[in-house]
Design a protein around this motif. Structure first.
Motif, PDB file in Angstrom:
ATOM      1  N   SER A 104      -8.053   0.632  -6.241  1.00  0.00           N
ATOM      2  CA  SER A 104      -9.355   0.086  -6.628  1.00  0.00           C
ATOM      3  C   SER A 104      -9.571   0.226  -8.132  1.00  0.00           C
ATOM      4  CB  SER A 104     -10.476   0.807  -5.873  1.00  0.00           C
ATOM      5  OG  SER A 104     -11.738   0.317  -6.275  1.00  0.00           O
ATOM      6  N   GLN A 105      -9.198   1.383  -8.678  1.00  0.00           N
ATOM      7  CA  GLN A 105      -9.361   1.612 -10.114  1.00  0.00           C
ATOM      8  C   GLN A 105      -8.512   0.641 -10.926  1.00  0.00           C
ATOM      9  OE1 GLN A 105      -8.665   5.657 -11.398  1.00  0.00           O
ATOM     10  NE2 GLN A 105      -8.658   5.109 -13.573  1.00  0.00           N
ATOM     11  N   SER A 145      -7.520   3.987   2.940  1.00  0.00           N
ATOM     12  CA  SER A 145      -8.679   4.767   2.503  1.00  0.00           C
ATOM     13  C   SER A 145      -8.185   5.915   1.632  1.00  0.00           C
ATOM     14  CB  SER A 145      -9.444   5.311   3.723  1.00  0.00           C
ATOM     15  OG  SER A 145      -8.607   6.161   4.501  1.00  0.00           O
ATOM     16  N   GLY A 146      -9.121   6.752   1.214  1.00  0.00           N
ATOM     17  CA  GLY A 146      -8.759   7.962   0.486  1.00  0.00           C
ATOM     18  C   GLY A 146      -8.234   7.735  -0.926  1.00  0.00           C
ATOM     19  N   GLU A 147      -7.307   8.615  -1.362  1.00  0.00           N
ATOM     20  CA  GLU A 147      -6.825   8.613  -2.749  1.00  0.00           C
ATOM     21  C   GLU A 147      -6.119   7.310  -3.121  1.00  0.00           C
ATOM     22  OE1 GLU A 147      -4.461  11.986  -3.796  1.00  0.00           O
ATOM     23  OE2 GLU A 147      -5.919  13.442  -3.014  1.00  0.00           O
ATOM     24  N   ILE A 148      -5.335   6.775  -2.194  1.00  0.00           N
ATOM     25  CA  ILE A 148      -4.595   5.543  -2.502  1.00  0.00           C
ATOM     26  C   ILE A 148      -5.573   4.385  -2.701  1.00  0.00           C
ATOM     27  CG2 ILE A 148      -2.757   3.977  -1.779  1.00  0.00           C
ATOM     28  CD1 ILE A 148      -1.722   6.232   0.036  1.00  0.00           C
ATOM     29  N   GLN A 149      -6.591   4.312  -1.862  1.00  0.00           N
ATOM     30  CA  GLN A 149      -7.608   3.270  -2.021  1.00  0.00           C
ATOM     31  C   GLN A 149      -8.258   3.388  -3.393  1.00  0.00           C
ATOM     32  OE1 GLN A 149     -10.801   2.995   0.977  1.00  0.00           O
ATOM     33  NE2 GLN A 149     -12.191   2.475  -0.686  1.00  0.00           N
ATOM     34  N   GLN A 150      -8.602   4.622  -3.805  1.00  0.00           N
ATOM     35  CA  GLN A 150      -9.242   4.846  -5.097  1.00  0.00           C
ATOM     36  C   GLN A 150      -8.312   4.439  -6.244  1.00  0.00           C
ATOM     37  OE1 GLN A 150     -10.490   8.951  -5.106  1.00  0.00           O
ATOM     38  NE2 GLN A 150     -11.885   8.664  -3.368  1.00  0.00           N
ATOM     39  N   LYS A 151      -7.029   4.776  -6.105  1.00  0.00           N
ATOM     40  CA  LYS A 151      -6.047   4.443  -7.144  1.00  0.00           C
ATOM     41  C   LYS A 151      -5.910   2.933  -7.314  1.00  0.00           C
ATOM     42  CE  LYS A 151      -1.164   5.183  -8.351  1.00  0.00           C
ATOM     43  NZ  LYS A 151       0.111   5.805  -7.944  1.00  0.00           N
ATOM     44  N   GLY A 209       1.183   3.991  -2.890  1.00  0.00           N
ATOM     45  CA  GLY A 209       0.783   5.332  -2.463  1.00  0.00           C
ATOM     46  C   GLY A 209       1.868   6.375  -2.683  1.00  0.00           C
ATOM     47  N   TRP A 231       0.829  -1.199   0.000  1.00  0.00           N
ATOM     48  CA  TRP A 231       0.000   0.000   0.000  1.00  0.00           C
ATOM     49  C   TRP A 231       0.875   1.266   0.000  1.00  0.00           C
ATOM     50  CZ3 TRP A 231      -5.244  -0.880  -0.254  1.00  0.00           C
ATOM     51  CH2 TRP A 231      -6.092   0.229  -0.146  1.00  0.00           C
TER      52      TRP A 231
END
Length: 306
Positions: A268-269, A260-266, A198, A194
């Protein structure tokens, strides 16, 4: 009778044991039995069915029941597979505590709840233990056996012997610890993965490749300690060579991520582009994973026999 419960039922039946599968809903049990039948037939057709009995013989060993007392009657080993909810699990074990005798082993599949939180206060606490499988147990043999501080040593030994008998790979923890061993190692890897993604060091897909086509190739057959032993002239030599380098790198590790946050979104995408979050696609990917695990298990068995 969910995913883990069904897999355990198949493992025990493959070992030649009679199995009673319990749930509160009849339809859930009917669906579970049909799912087990379908899986066993597919495994038999592909030559991957475990045990010496045919699929039909193994299926004949599995029955279903919606009455907990009737389920527990005559049992020598009870494997709890309810959702990872402390209060729900404690409720089940308190009910079983009133039903069972002094010889049956009460075992939980929990992946992170400590035995001291699950079993303390039960009159049969000496017969209680955690047998944490790896999902799915039918394809991945490891089982972590974790005692309560009051668990009788004979309970641990009997559980270990049973797991060996049904073809699993049990490991005994001398005492409980948060996350047991498997998840502590897994979370350490996830945490650094992670952070690396990140911090923009590597893409999510390349990060996974480092494990699947790098570390994972070795770890499928040997653990990190044996890897160290073989990558030098033994452990002592490895430490002499790499001690300072390891400490230098480990001291640069960051804090525990929030996941969570931006790293999770990155992440996940990236994962969703590779494997869309659609039930049909996820199920197909899981099926492929299980087929690969089955093939790997067969290969490891052949290598050990050689």
């Amino acid at each position: 009778s969910g995913l883990i419960g069904r897999s355990w039922a198949m493992v025990f039946a493959a070992g030649g044991f009679k199995v009673k599968l319990y749930d509160i809903a009849q339809q859930q049990l009917t669906n579970a039995l049909e799912n087990i039948r379908k899986q066993m037939k597919e495994l038999e057709e592909s030559g991957s069915l475990r045990g010496s009995l045919s699929a039909e013989q193994q299926l004949a060993l599995i029955s279903i029941c919606t009455d907990l007392k009737a389920t527990a009657e005559g049992a020598t080993f009870i494997q709890e597979c309810t959702p990872e909810n402390l209060e729900l699990k404690k409720k089940i074990f308190s009910q079983l505590d009133l039903i069972v005798g002094d010889k049956v082993i009460l075992s939980s599949s929990t992946s992170c709840l400590l035995p001291s939180k699950l079993f303390t206060g039960l009159k049969h606490v000496k017969q209680c233990i955690v047998s944490h499988p790896v999902n799915p147990p039918y394809f991945v043999p490891l089982v972590e056996i974790v005692p309560h501080p009051e668990t009788d040593p004979s309970t641990t030994e009997r559980t270990y012997a049973l797991m060996k008998k049904i073809g699993q790979s049990p490991v005994k923890l001398n005492r409980e610890v948060e996350g047991f061993v498997l998840n502590r190692l897994q979370y350490a890897v996830i945490s650094e993965a992670w952070r690396l993604v990140g911090e923009g060091i590597v893409s999510p897909t390349d990060l996974d490749l480092v494990m699947s086509d790098g570390l994972g190739m070795r770890y499928a057959f040997i653990g990190p300690l044996e890897t160290m032993h073989l990558n030098a002239e033994g452990i002592s030599n490895y430490c002499e060579r790499y001690r300072e380098g390891m400490k230098l790198v480990l001291n640069t590790f960051g804090p525990v991520p929030e996941f969570s946050g931006e790293i999770q979104q990155k992440i996940s995408q990236a994962m969703s582009e590779k494997i869309p979050v659609v039930p049909k696609v996820l199920d197909a990917r899981r099926k492929r994973r299980d087929e690969y695990l089955t093939g790997l298990a067969k290969l490891k068995k052949e290598m050990k026999s050689d």
